[in-house]
Design an enzyme around this catalytic site. Structure first.
Site, PDB file in Angstrom:
ATOM      1  N   SER A 285     111.498  59.901 136.214  1.00 32.36           N
ATOM      2  CA  SER A 285     110.258  60.448 136.367  1.00 32.36           C
ATOM      3  C   SER A 285     110.744  61.099 137.641  1.00 32.36           C
ATOM      4  O   SER A 285     110.704  60.339 138.828  1.00 32.36           O
ATOM      5  CB  SER A 285     108.963  59.636 136.957  1.00 32.36           C
ATOM      6  OG  SER A 285     108.164  59.640 137.714  1.00 32.36           O
TER       7      SER A 285
ATOM      8  N   HIS B 108     110.062  62.668 132.637  1.00 32.76           N
ATOM      9  CA  HIS B 108     108.238  62.236 132.648  1.00 32.76           C
ATOM     10  C   HIS B 108     107.832  62.944 133.961  1.00 32.76           C
ATOM     11  O   HIS B 108     108.195  62.517 135.113  1.00 32.76           O
ATOM     12  CB  HIS B 108     108.875  60.839 132.718  1.00 32.76           C
ATOM     13  CG  HIS B 108     106.931  60.113 132.810  1.00 32.76           C
ATOM     14  ND1 HIS B 108     106.587  59.483 131.590  1.00 32.76           N
ATOM     15  CD2 HIS B 108     106.952  59.508 134.008  1.00 32.76           C
ATOM     16  CE1 HIS B 108     105.522  59.173 131.878  1.00 32.76           C
ATOM     17  NE2 HIS B 108     105.563  58.752 133.659  1.00 32.76           N
TER      18      HIS B 108
ATOM     19  N   ASP C 117     104.040  63.607 135.943  1.00 32.98           N
ATOM     20  CA  ASP C 117     103.301  62.236 136.101  1.00 32.98           C
ATOM     21  C   ASP C 117     101.540  63.312 137.286  1.00 32.98           C
ATOM     22  O   ASP C 117     102.134  63.567 138.243  1.00 32.98           O
ATOM     23  CB  ASP C 117     104.120  61.526 137.811  1.00 32.98           C
ATOM     24  CG  ASP C 117     104.755  60.009 136.705  1.00 32.98           C
ATOM     25  OD1 ASP C 117     104.283  59.381 135.809  1.00 32.98           O
ATOM     26  OD2 ASP C 117     105.597  59.969 137.325  1.00 32.98           O
TER      27      ASP C 117
ATOM     28  N   MET D  16      98.527  63.133 138.847  1.00 31.61           N
ATOM     29  CA  MET D  16      97.648  63.136 139.474  1.00 31.61           C
ATOM     30  C   MET D  16      96.261  63.214 139.991  1.00 31.61           C
ATOM     31  O   MET D  16      96.886  64.236 140.677  1.00 31.61           O
ATOM     32  CB  MET D  16      98.141  62.106 140.353  1.00 31.61           C
ATOM     33  CG  MET D  16      99.488  60.870 139.965  1.00 31.61           C
ATOM     34  SD  MET D  16      99.944  59.972 140.959  1.00 31.61           S
ATOM     35  CE  MET D  16     101.128  59.383 140.054  1.00 31.61           C
TER      36      MET D  16
ATOM     37  N   HIS E 249     102.347  62.462 131.476  1.00 35.52           N
ATOM     38  CA  HIS E 249     101.524  61.035 131.778  1.00 35.52           C
ATOM     39  C   HIS E 249     100.337  61.467 133.003  1.00 35.52           C
ATOM     40  O   HIS E 249     100.230  61.979 133.917  1.00 35.52           O
ATOM     41  CB  HIS E 249     102.110  60.148 132.161  1.00 35.52           C
ATOM     42  CG  HIS E 249     101.729  59.033 132.930  1.00 35.52           C
ATOM     43  ND1 HIS E 249     102.648  58.076 133.815  1.00 35.52           N
ATOM     44  CD2 HIS E 249     100.652  58.597 132.601  1.00 35.52           C
ATOM     45  CE1 HIS E 249     101.302  57.065 133.827  1.00 35.52           C
ATOM     46  NE2 HIS E 249     100.577  57.398 132.771  1.00 35.52           N
TER      47      HIS E 249
ATOM     48  N   MET F  64      96.948  60.758 134.752  1.00 36.53           N
ATOM     49  CA  MET F  64      96.208  59.939 135.456  1.00 36.53           C
ATOM     50  C   MET F  64      95.687  60.656 136.202  1.00 36.53           C
ATOM     51  O   MET F  64      95.190  60.266 136.841  1.00 36.53           O
ATOM     52  CB  MET F  64      97.650  58.901 136.672  1.00 36.53           C
ATOM     53  CG  MET F  64      98.480  58.237 135.807  1.00 36.53           C
ATOM     54  SD  MET F  64      99.559  57.651 136.180  1.00 36.53           S
ATOM     55  CE  MET F  64     100.979  59.346 136.389  1.00 36.53           C
TER      56      MET F  64
ATOM     57  N   MET G 161     101.537  50.447 131.224  1.00 35.73           N
ATOM     58  CA  MET G 161     102.229  50.608 132.576  1.00 35.73           C
ATOM     59  C   MET G 161     102.726  48.995 133.069  1.00 35.73           C
ATOM     60  O   MET G 161     101.795  47.828 133.309  1.00 35.73           O
ATOM     61  CB  MET G 161     100.546  50.358 133.234  1.00 35.73           C
ATOM     62  CG  MET G 161     100.790  52.515 132.969  1.00 35.73           C
ATOM     63  SD  MET G 161     101.982  53.301 133.295  1.00 35.73           S
ATOM     64  CE  MET G 161     102.430  53.130 135.734  1.00 35.73           C
TER      65      MET G 161
ATOM     66  N   ASP H 267     106.252  51.956 132.092  1.00 35.88           N
ATOM     67  CA  ASP H 267     106.443  53.071 133.315  1.00 35.88           C
ATOM     68  C   ASP H 267     106.627  52.279 134.486  1.00 35.88           C
ATOM     69  O   ASP H 267     105.649  51.358 134.739  1.00 35.88           O
ATOM     70  CB  ASP H 267     105.571  53.962 132.773  1.00 35.88           C
ATOM     71  CG  ASP H 267     105.691  55.331 134.040  1.00 35.88           C
ATOM     72  OD1 ASP H 267     105.896  54.988 134.948  1.00 35.88           O
ATOM     73  OD2 ASP H 267     104.630  56.172 134.042  1.00 35.88           O
TER      74      ASP H 267
END
Ligand code: DX5
Ligand code: ZN
Length: 219
Positions: free
Chosen positions: A8, A33, A35, A37, A66, A68, A137, A175
């Site tokens: 990540s 990966h 992330d 957000m 991913h 979020m 998660m 994760d």
């Protein structure tokens, strides 16, 4: 059995991101990966499609995005255009998960869905056929470096059973809080794509760390 490593970039040093990408590639990363957000679904902010598009020039590895974010349906086309190969959104972030999974597939990407620690695996039983990836998660999303929540181990076993029964091609990803101390256990519980942030980028030599982890699983 093949296990995919998904370092990540949340824990990478973005001042030298090209070098960090090369390091994890040299260590045998299968996915990168990423992330995303938004400061609303989770209490933290990262990056959007622009940064992912820029990173795309650095690597041909699978971009595992991913999301979020709230209202993920508003942004999946942009992330696909930026170069996302797998687009995973949160079950908790939309009332129309089935529609969004099939929309992501229609864009030519792999469609993933993620569940937070509060959400039972059973919520995915009517969606599993529409998923290319299920992400369990094992921390509350938002930050790297948190502790693995023990209940997630049982949830991985539950998700493994659901996938084996209904859609064996679906990848089970974990994760949060995974490192050398529990890597073997999450694989034994059924995870096949392993996201690791601080346990890879928090070490002096991320490539060697990944190679060591690979050797550990082989041994
Ligand atoms: C957390 C992110 C993770 C994070 C994991 O919300 O989804 O991908 O980078 O970090 P570690 O492996 O340090 O728990
Ligand atoms: Zn993540």
């Amino acid at each position: 059995m093949s296990v995919l490593f998904a370092p990540s970039l949340l824990s990478a040093d973005f001042a030298r991101i090209a070098e960090q990408v090369r390091e994890v590639e040299a260590g045998g990363a299968d996915y990168l990966h990423l992330d995303v957000m938004d400061g609303r679904f989770v209490p933290n902010l990262t990056w959007g499609p622009k940064i992912i598009g820029d990173l795309r020039k650095l690597s041909t590895r699978v971009f595992d995005c991913h999301l979020m974010i709230v209202e993920p349906e508003r942004y999946v086309d942009d992330f696909r255009k930026a170069g996302a190969d797998i687009i995973t959104f949160h079950y908790e972030a939309t009332p129309h998960a089935q529609r969004l999974l099939s929309h992501i597939r229609s864009l030519g990407a792999k469609a993933g869905i993620s569940i937070c620690p509060q959400t039972p695996v059973a919520m995915l039983q009517d969606l599993v056929e529409d998923c290319d990836l299920i992400l369990v998660m094992s921390v509350n999303p938002g930050f790297g470096g948190q502790r693995f929540i023990p209940r997630a181990m049982e949830k991985l076993r539950e998700a493994r059973a659901l996938i084996d029964a209904r859609n064996p091609a679906c990848v089970l990803e974990v994760d949060g809080g995974v490192g050398t101390e529990n890597l073997r256990a999450v694989v034994d519980a059924g995870a096949r794509a392993i996201v690791m942030g601080s346990s890879v980028f928090g070490t002096p030599d991320p490539a060697a760390t990944l190679r060591g982890m690979r050797a550990m699983l082989a041994g």
